[in-house]
Design a protein around this motif. Structure first.
Motif, PDB file in Angstrom:
ATOM      1  N   GLY A  42       0.822  -1.206   0.000  1.00 40.28           N
ATOM      2  CA  GLY A  42       0.000   0.000   0.000  1.00 40.28           C
ATOM      3  C   GLY A  42       0.852   1.250   0.000  1.00 40.28           C
ATOM      4  O   GLY A  42       2.075   1.182  -0.139  1.00 40.28           O
ATOM      5  N   ASN A  43       0.214   2.384   0.148  1.00 37.29           N
ATOM      6  CA  ASN A  43       0.894   3.677   0.166  1.00 37.29           C
ATOM      7  C   ASN A  43       0.385   4.511   1.334  1.00 37.29           C
ATOM      8  O   ASN A  43      -0.736   4.322   1.793  1.00 37.29           O
ATOM      9  N   VAL A  44       1.218   5.447   1.765  1.00 44.84           N
ATOM     10  CA  VAL A  44       0.793   6.432   2.754  1.00 44.84           C
ATOM     11  C   VAL A  44       0.780   7.791   2.068  1.00 44.84           C
ATOM     12  O   VAL A  44       1.503   8.014   1.088  1.00 44.84           O
ATOM     13  N   SER A  45      -0.012   8.697   2.565  1.00 42.35           N
ATOM     14  CA  SER A  45      -0.121  10.019   1.953  1.00 42.35           C
ATOM     15  C   SER A  45       1.164  10.815   2.158  1.00 42.35           C
ATOM     16  O   SER A  45       1.977  10.515   3.040  1.00 42.35           O
ATOM     17  N   GLU A  50       5.554  13.160   5.495  1.00 41.76           N
ATOM     18  CA  GLU A  50       6.241  14.349   6.021  1.00 41.76           C
ATOM     19  C   GLU A  50       6.207  14.377   7.549  1.00 41.76           C
ATOM     20  O   GLU A  50       7.192  14.757   8.189  1.00 41.76           O
ATOM     21  N   GLN A  51       5.081  13.978   8.137  1.00 43.88           N
ATOM     22  CA  GLN A  51       4.984  13.934   9.599  1.00 43.88           C
ATOM     23  C   GLN A  51       5.945  12.903  10.177  1.00 43.88           C
ATOM     24  O   GLN A  51       6.598  13.155  11.192  1.00 43.88           O
ATOM     25  N   ILE A  52       6.057  11.755   9.525  1.00 42.10           N
ATOM     26  CA  ILE A  52       6.983  10.718   9.978  1.00 42.10           C
ATOM     27  C   ILE A  52       8.408  11.225   9.906  1.00 42.10           C
ATOM     28  O   ILE A  52       9.184  11.090  10.856  1.00 42.10           O
ATOM     29  N   GLU A  53       8.781  11.838   8.780  1.00 40.18           N
ATOM     30  CA  GLU A  53      10.141  12.366   8.627  1.00 40.18           C
ATOM     31  C   GLU A  53      10.440  13.433   9.667  1.00 40.18           C
ATOM     32  O   GLU A  53      11.537  13.471  10.232  1.00 40.18           O
ATOM     33  N   SER A  54       9.462  14.295   9.939  1.00 35.72           N
ATOM     34  CA  SER A  54       9.645  15.354  10.930  1.00 35.72           C
ATOM     35  C   SER A  54       9.880  14.775  12.326  1.00 35.72           C
ATOM     36  O   SER A  54      10.781  15.222  13.056  1.00 35.72           O
ATOM     37  N   LYS A  55       9.090  13.783  12.708  1.00 35.32           N
ATOM     38  CA  LYS A  55       9.244  13.178  14.027  1.00 35.32           C
ATOM     39  C   LYS A  55      10.563  12.427  14.154  1.00 35.32           C
ATOM     40  O   LYS A  55      11.193  12.446  15.209  1.00 35.32           O
ATOM     41  N   THR A  72       9.996   1.479   7.649  1.00 31.78           N
ATOM     42  CA  THR A  72       9.250   0.594   6.764  1.00 31.78           C
ATOM     43  C   THR A  72       7.892   0.333   7.389  1.00 31.78           C
ATOM     44  O   THR A  72       7.800  -0.097   8.538  1.00 31.78           O
ATOM     45  N   ILE A  73       6.843   0.596   6.617  1.00 35.48           N
ATOM     46  CA  ILE A  73       5.479   0.421   7.094  1.00 35.48           C
ATOM     47  C   ILE A  73       4.847  -0.708   6.290  1.00 35.48           C
ATOM     48  O   ILE A  73       4.767  -0.626   5.063  1.00 35.48           O
ATOM     49  N   ASP A  74       4.428  -1.763   6.977  1.00 38.23           N
ATOM     50  CA  ASP A  74       3.779  -2.894   6.325  1.00 38.23           C
ATOM     51  C   ASP A  74       2.277  -2.777   6.554  1.00 38.23           C
ATOM     52  O   ASP A  74       1.792  -2.912   7.676  1.00 38.23           O
ATOM     53  N   LEU A 104      -1.911   2.867  12.253  1.00 32.77           N
ATOM     54  CA  LEU A 104      -0.589   3.343  11.838  1.00 32.77           C
ATOM     55  C   LEU A 104      -0.021   4.357  12.822  1.00 32.77           C
ATOM     56  O   LEU A 104       1.147   4.273  13.208  1.00 32.77           O
ATOM     57  N   THR A 105      -0.823   5.304  13.258  1.00 28.92           N
ATOM     58  CA  THR A 105      -0.348   6.333  14.182  1.00 28.92           C
ATOM     59  C   THR A 105       0.087   5.719  15.511  1.00 28.92           C
ATOM     60  O   THR A 105       1.149   6.065  16.035  1.00 28.92           O
TER      61      THR A 105
END
Length: 132
Positions: A42-45, A50-55, A72-74, A104-105
């Motif tokens: 799948g894909n994430v928005s 961007e929120q993941i990279e920021s954190k 990596t998100i499965d 996910l969060t």
């Protein structure tokens, strides 16, 4: 943040000084670590990415010598995604976390808390001056 170097001379091919005393340099700790976010099944928005990279970038407050991060998100079970985070730090140290929770969060936040604990413990061991 910039700082000044004392007595720095960079000489070009003709023997002329390009920079003199007080040349500006950038501290190594100011460079951002490389963050890679990938997904399986799948894909994430872009906003979530961007929120993941920021954190992940904020982890540098616990240990400043982090050089790379792989997230990596499965998404195979949509109701229970798995988040794997691998952080590379200098000198030759890796921190790995794997969490699977409700959404996910929640999975990402739990993985981030575990990484924070690992980084705090690692830095504490480095700065601990007690004899063994």
């Amino acid at each position: 943040m910039l700082f000044f170097l004392e007595d720095v001379d960079i000489i070009d091919g003709e023997g002329d000084t390009a920079f003199g005393v007080g040349a500006l340099c950038r501290r190594e700790s100011e460079y951002d670590m490389q963050v890679t976010v990938s997904t399986r099944h799948g894909n994430v928005s872009d906003t979530t990415r961007e929120q993941i990279e920021s954190k992940i970038q904020k982890l540098k407050r616990y240990y400043e010598r982090l050089s790379a991060a792989e997230v990596t998100i499965d998404l195979e079970p949509r109701s229970n995604p798995q988040v794997d985070i691998r952080i590379t730090a200098e000198p030759k140290k890796e921190f790995v976390v794997q969490v699977q929770e409700g959404d996910l969060t929640a999975s990402f936040d739990a993985a981030l808390r575990k990484l924070e604990q690992q980084l705090k413990k690692f830095k504490e061991k480095l700065t601990d001056k007690r004899p063994d």
